[in-house]
Design a protein around this motif. Sequence first.
Motif, PDB file in Angstrom:
ATOM      1  N   ILE A  45       0.869  -1.179   0.000  1.00 25.94           N
ATOM      2  CA  ILE A  45       0.000   0.000   0.000  1.00 25.94           C
ATOM      3  C   ILE A  45       0.902   1.223   0.000  1.00 25.94           C
ATOM      4  N   PRO A  46       1.030   1.921  -1.127  1.00 24.26           N
ATOM      5  CA  PRO A  46       1.926   3.073  -1.179  1.00 24.26           C
ATOM      6  C   PRO A  46       1.296   4.309  -0.532  1.00 24.26           C
ATOM      7  N   VAL A  47       2.096   5.006   0.265  1.00 25.60           N
ATOM      8  CA  VAL A  47       1.696   6.333   0.733  1.00 25.60           C
ATOM      9  C   VAL A  47       2.374   7.301  -0.235  1.00 25.60           C
ATOM     10  N   ALA A  48       1.658   7.645  -1.288  1.00 24.35           N
ATOM     11  CA  ALA A  48       2.257   8.355  -2.418  1.00 24.35           C
ATOM     12  C   ALA A  48       2.818   9.704  -2.006  1.00 24.35           C
ATOM     13  N   ALA A  49       3.945  10.070  -2.617  1.00 20.95           N
ATOM     14  CA  ALA A  49       4.572  11.362  -2.333  1.00 20.95           C
ATOM     15  C   ALA A  49       3.679  12.518  -2.744  1.00 20.95           C
ATOM     16  N   THR A  50       2.725  12.273  -3.641  1.00 16.50           N
ATOM     17  CA  THR A  50       1.813  13.331  -4.089  1.00 16.50           C
ATOM     18  C   THR A  50       0.721  13.639  -3.072  1.00 16.50           C
ATOM     19  N   ARG A  51       0.597  12.796  -2.040  1.00 16.67           N
ATOM     20  CA  ARG A  51      -0.394  13.070  -1.000  1.00 16.67           C
ATOM     21  C   ARG A  51       0.129  14.198  -0.109  1.00 16.67           C
ATOM     22  N   ALA A  52      -0.608  15.277  -0.089  1.00 16.15           N
ATOM     23  CA  ALA A  52      -0.124  16.468   0.612  1.00 16.15           C
ATOM     24  C   ALA A  52       0.058  16.243   2.098  1.00 16.15           C
ATOM     25  N   HIS A  53      -0.758  15.338   2.694  1.00 14.96           N
ATOM     26  CA  HIS A  53      -0.739  15.164   4.143  1.00 14.96           C
ATOM     27  C   HIS A  53      -0.386  13.732   4.557  1.00 14.96           C
ATOM     28  N   GLY A  54       0.322  13.007   3.695  1.00 19.00           N
ATOM     29  CA  GLY A  54       0.736  11.646   4.038  1.00 19.00           C
ATOM     30  C   GLY A  54      -0.452  10.734   4.239  1.00 19.00           C
ATOM     31  N   PHE A  71      -2.913  11.123   6.138  1.00 23.24           N
ATOM     32  CA  PHE A  71      -4.155  11.865   6.339  1.00 23.24           C
ATOM     33  C   PHE A  71      -4.713  12.341   4.999  1.00 23.24           C
ATOM     34  N   ASP A  72      -5.993  12.117   4.781  1.00 17.39           N
ATOM     35  CA  ASP A  72      -6.641  12.678   3.597  1.00 17.39           C
ATOM     36  C   ASP A  72      -6.801  14.182   3.751  1.00 17.39           C
ATOM     37  N   PHE A  73      -6.969  14.618   4.965  1.00 20.11           N
ATOM     38  CA  PHE A  73      -7.117  16.032   5.275  1.00 20.11           C
ATOM     39  C   PHE A  73      -6.589  16.254   6.686  1.00 20.11           C
ATOM     40  N   ILE A  74      -6.233  17.474   7.002  1.00 18.36           N
ATOM     41  CA  ILE A  74      -5.726  17.780   8.337  1.00 18.36           C
ATOM     42  C   ILE A  74      -6.901  17.805   9.309  1.00 18.36           C
ATOM     43  N   PRO A  75      -6.894  16.979  10.361  1.00 14.98           N
ATOM     44  CA  PRO A  75      -8.013  16.962  11.309  1.00 14.98           C
ATOM     45  C   PRO A  75      -8.258  18.342  11.917  1.00 14.98           C
ATOM     46  N   SER A  76      -9.506  18.597  12.220  1.00 14.17           N
ATOM     47  CA  SER A  76      -9.903  19.890  12.786  1.00 14.17           C
ATOM     48  C   SER A  76      -9.150  20.162  14.084  1.00 14.17           C
ATOM     49  N   GLY A  77      -8.667  21.397  14.214  1.00 10.39           N
ATOM     50  CA  GLY A  77      -7.963  21.801  15.430  1.00 10.39           C
ATOM     51  C   GLY A  77      -6.461  21.710  15.330  1.00 10.39           C
ATOM     52  N   TYR A  78      -5.941  21.250  14.179  1.00  8.07           N
ATOM     53  CA  TYR A  78      -4.497  21.100  14.005  1.00  8.07           C
ATOM     54  C   TYR A  78      -4.044  21.940  12.807  1.00  8.07           C
ATOM     55  N   GLU A  79      -2.855  22.472  12.913  1.00  9.58           N
ATOM     56  CA  GLU A  79      -2.348  23.350  11.866  1.00  9.58           C
ATOM     57  C   GLU A  79      -1.639  22.598  10.752  1.00  9.58           C
ATOM     58  N   SER A  80      -1.215  21.375  11.022  1.00 12.61           N
ATOM     59  CA  SER A  80      -0.482  20.606  10.016  1.00 12.61           C
ATOM     60  C   SER A  80      -0.671  19.123  10.259  1.00 12.61           C
TER      61      SER A  80
END
Length: 569
Positions: free
Chosen positions: A335-344, A346-355
């Motif tokens: 299962i590749p964690v593609a380098a093109t995934r902006a957040h590794g 995470f599909d999106f940054i969870p609410s309450g976190y800056e990164s």
Amino acid sequence: MGIKLCIPATAPRGQSAPGCARREKPIVRGRLGQAPTPGVLDRVHDQHGGAWVRYGTPLRALWIPVADFARQEVFSRLADIDPRLIEPAAQRALRTEIAHSGTYRSALIATAPGWTAQHFVLGNAAMLAPPVSEHEATGRETAEHEVIITFAPHPKFTPRGSLMHWQAALGPLVTEQPFLLFGLALAFVGPLLPFVPSDYLSPLFEFAGEPGSGKSLTGMVAMSVWAGDPNSTEAGGETWNLSPGRFDAVKLAHRHGLLLLDEANLAGTLDARRSLIQQAIFGMTSSGMRQRYGDPVSGPQSQLAVISTSNRPLRDLIEGAPAEREALHQRMITIPVAATRAHGIFDFIPSGYESAAQAAEALRGRVDEQWGTAGSVFVQFVQNNIAHDEGRFRELLARGLAHHRDRLSGETDRPRVQKCLALVAVAGLLARRWGVLPTQWGSPAEAVQAVARMALSGTGVPSDPRAVVHAYVERHRAALVEVENLDRPLTKADFEAAVGFLRAGRDGTEVLIPAERFRVEFAAHAVLMRALRAAGHAQTEPGRNSKLTIKTPRAICREGRVYCIRFSE
């Protein structure tokens, strides 16, 4: 998936204390004021017909298979308990005593964690007993199976916290995150393996990606179902920094559970790595164990689920012949964690976190606070179902697996991959149905579909997910239908044949793509839509059981569903 299973009316039971042999043991006494003299305290025949003796004192003793007394090394194990056994005469005397005297009773022997009959022994040597039957409760059936635990407990399996607190800690960070939901669903496969059809082998998955992508964290979150250790860099897992002889022991320690093997680059030099990885992968796929001459033919079957992590796929690390690498590829699904995934991961940054990095750090901290409760609760639901009707439970599992294999057939034609992914989907759905994985975290089956598409197509979500949709719009510009130009709703057939629709919205242009077409056009469609929704670029259906699609606007068609994405032109 259409499975209806027995769910107990009461909350799952607690677990027993480590050990659990209930009989009084004979006491070997010394002279007044002296320590007891070591001797044979008990004798049993196990469920496989093997003979065992318990040797030592009431304060310190070991269970030893009788067959082991034919080997000289057994006395090295016993010498700390009874120093007399360093003498050949004492060894001969003990062998004679064991061979020619004593009465053996029946008992169940647990030489490793996992299932022993309908009992489940955890890695810390605590036992989950099956529910008391109606006959036992009324006294009509008083026979009780004693389980004797002979392996050394590992402290990382001792639970910390509660299921409720584990769910509360992980929930905000894993909700609607397919990578993490996939890992959590995989964690529940192990206890089901003895009850699924025999052609379903232990599932092995590897997460491969750049350092810092979160691949190891995915394994640690999954391991929190069973184990944890805040003093270890792998939490409840292990690393690939193992000698070949250690793999059987590590495999047994995680029997009918989950094993995380982190950082394959620690497997040693190139030659050592090739041998170690091949031995490990082929060994973990098989349920049997390496045997020595004189070992019983019927030993413990060591089925388990495995997560491996590495910067490069294992088949590339061994750099062997093409046939060797292909054989490895057939057994370990990448299962590749593609380098093109902006957040590794995470599909999106969870609410309450800056990164994503900040969210990952918080998630690791929560894994270090709560672990080992979810697996026990899941096992107790399995116990209730097999106690109620094991045959029916097996049939329902087989039916659910066949259903999800069929759903996955469009992603791959490789039967083994279909089976491994179906196991994860079924295990995750059962955990969700039984309340172990909260419903609001998202669908494990959808997470499996999303991860499968990424694994089998090698695609990921780019840093700007709108760019993918914009490229689709530009590619099909001439065929897109302007909603305001429609005189009347389309027929169902015309709607399904359309490439998409454009309409003006308050925040810019919206493109509406028929659901089936969207799923065909975008390999990781669910992952893509979640990323768009998290960034505020998609309209989805709200509510408790929210969907990524919306009902087709009546101006377009009176039937069907569409994916709705907002973007500025």
